[in-house]
Design a protein around this motif. Sequence first.
Motif, short mmCIF file in Angstrom:
data_model
loop_
_atom_site.label_atom_id
_atom_site.label_comp_id
_atom_site.label_asym_id
_atom_site.label_seq_id
_atom_site.Cartn_x
_atom_site.Cartn_y
_atom_site.Cartn_z
N SER A 39 0.83 -1.21 0.00
CA SER A 39 0.00 0.00 0.00
C SER A 39 0.86 1.26 0.00
O SER A 39 0.51 2.27 -0.62
CB SER A 39 -0.93 0.00 1.21
OG SER A 39 -1.88 -1.04 1.12
N ALA A 42 2.01 1.81 -3.48
CA ALA A 42 0.90 2.33 -4.28
C ALA A 42 0.63 3.79 -3.98
O ALA A 42 0.30 4.57 -4.89
CB ALA A 42 -0.35 1.49 -4.03
N ALA A 50 -1.36 -2.41 -5.10
CA ALA A 50 -2.70 -1.99 -4.70
C ALA A 50 -2.64 -1.27 -3.36
O ALA A 50 -2.00 -1.76 -2.42
CB ALA A 50 -3.62 -3.20 -4.60
N THR A 52 -4.41 -1.15 -0.76
CA THR A 52 -5.48 -1.83 -0.04
C THR A 52 -5.83 -1.13 1.26
O THR A 52 -7.00 -1.13 1.67
CB THR A 52 -5.05 -3.28 0.27
OG1 THR A 52 -4.63 -3.91 -0.95
CG2 THR A 52 -6.17 -4.08 0.89
#
Length: 410
Positions: A39, A42, A50, A52
């Motif tokens: 994360s 990202a 992702a 998330t």
Amino acid sequence: MPEDRQPTDIVPPAGPGLEFLMPPAPAYGQRSIAEVLTSSAASLGLDGFANTLGLPAASRVCVVLADGLGRNLMKQKSAHTPFLRSVMQAGQGEVPVWLDSAFPSTTAAALSSFGTGQAPGQHGMVGYDVLDPRQDKVVNLLGNWDPGVDPAAWQPFPTVLERAAEHVDVTTVSLPQFADSPMTRAALRGGRHISGVTSHARTASAAEAMASAGPSLMYFYVNELDKAGHRYGCQSEQWEHQLEELDATVKRLSNTLPAGTTILLTADHGMLDVPEQQRIDYSAEPALLEGVRHTAGEPRMVHLYLENGTGPDVRDRLLAAWRARFGDRIWAFTRADAIAAGLFGTVRPAVEGRIGDVMIAARDPLALYDTRRVRPAAMEVVGQHGSLTRAEREVPLLCFTAGGRSSRRG
């Protein structure tokens, strides 16, 4: 009823015919330690990751991982953490405030999930020490790595740090002995490593490294809490002192990292104290070892590997013996049960043989030792982890923005 024995700690049987309750699986792919670095990458805008956990967009991210900092402990000891308490009180929007550790809740498994973004059934670091089927021997996956095991072959997936380093500056700030350790080569390789013996040295190096970089991802490791907990217990003054040191360390990072840097604080696992009288030598009880070829794991999450060719009758007697001996103070289940319940996530075939045929996970403050193969000093360890109680599996996630330096140093 103690918090660690609440009904939320158990779920219905994972498969037909199971006469006991299984612990719930970690929330891999949703809210676990495996989602922190992915994360973070990202949130930096890197493709292939992702977000998330819903982290805010950023140009710099520093992830502080405090070994052994359980969510329960952080709540219990909040009087010792004025800075972190102020961060918690400020809130963090939709970003979750706690995560699941991996299974087992031990450093080798959890840091590997953190480093790779994978569940243990994929990365293969399924315990503190486990069976290497190729050598038919138990191998350690943390500080005493077996010379017959290639870290990059045992854990073949690229790490998040490796992948991110192709696009942004990636730095690990840790202790010197971890710069090129087998554990690092297995699960935390990638980017450059900056060493510091003291927390002050590490925070100063972190600030200097991030100030001179553009978009960047930093992993900042703190191990002093875990060491104090193992030696003195997590209810000790020594542990509380190290928690105060962690609070000061994170505050210094907030004051010295470039303004706007996202700082995350999390942990690999929690911890609980086990009284001396509950540290039990199970090797002294023959019924608990009937048909067992190897023992491995950790005192709160034991792997038992059966003799080659052993039938299900021997396995079932072994399970019955452990349940008769310890009752609901443990979870006792098979490899197939664990896989069906998702405790390791999806398990690739090469990893299956590393997992015990029978596993014993402690529910109460209990530690289980095979003194035929561990040093006597192992039974002096006070703070323990490895199982799936809330104290061990739930770790905090704090997310806030550094208010430090507003301009780069030249």
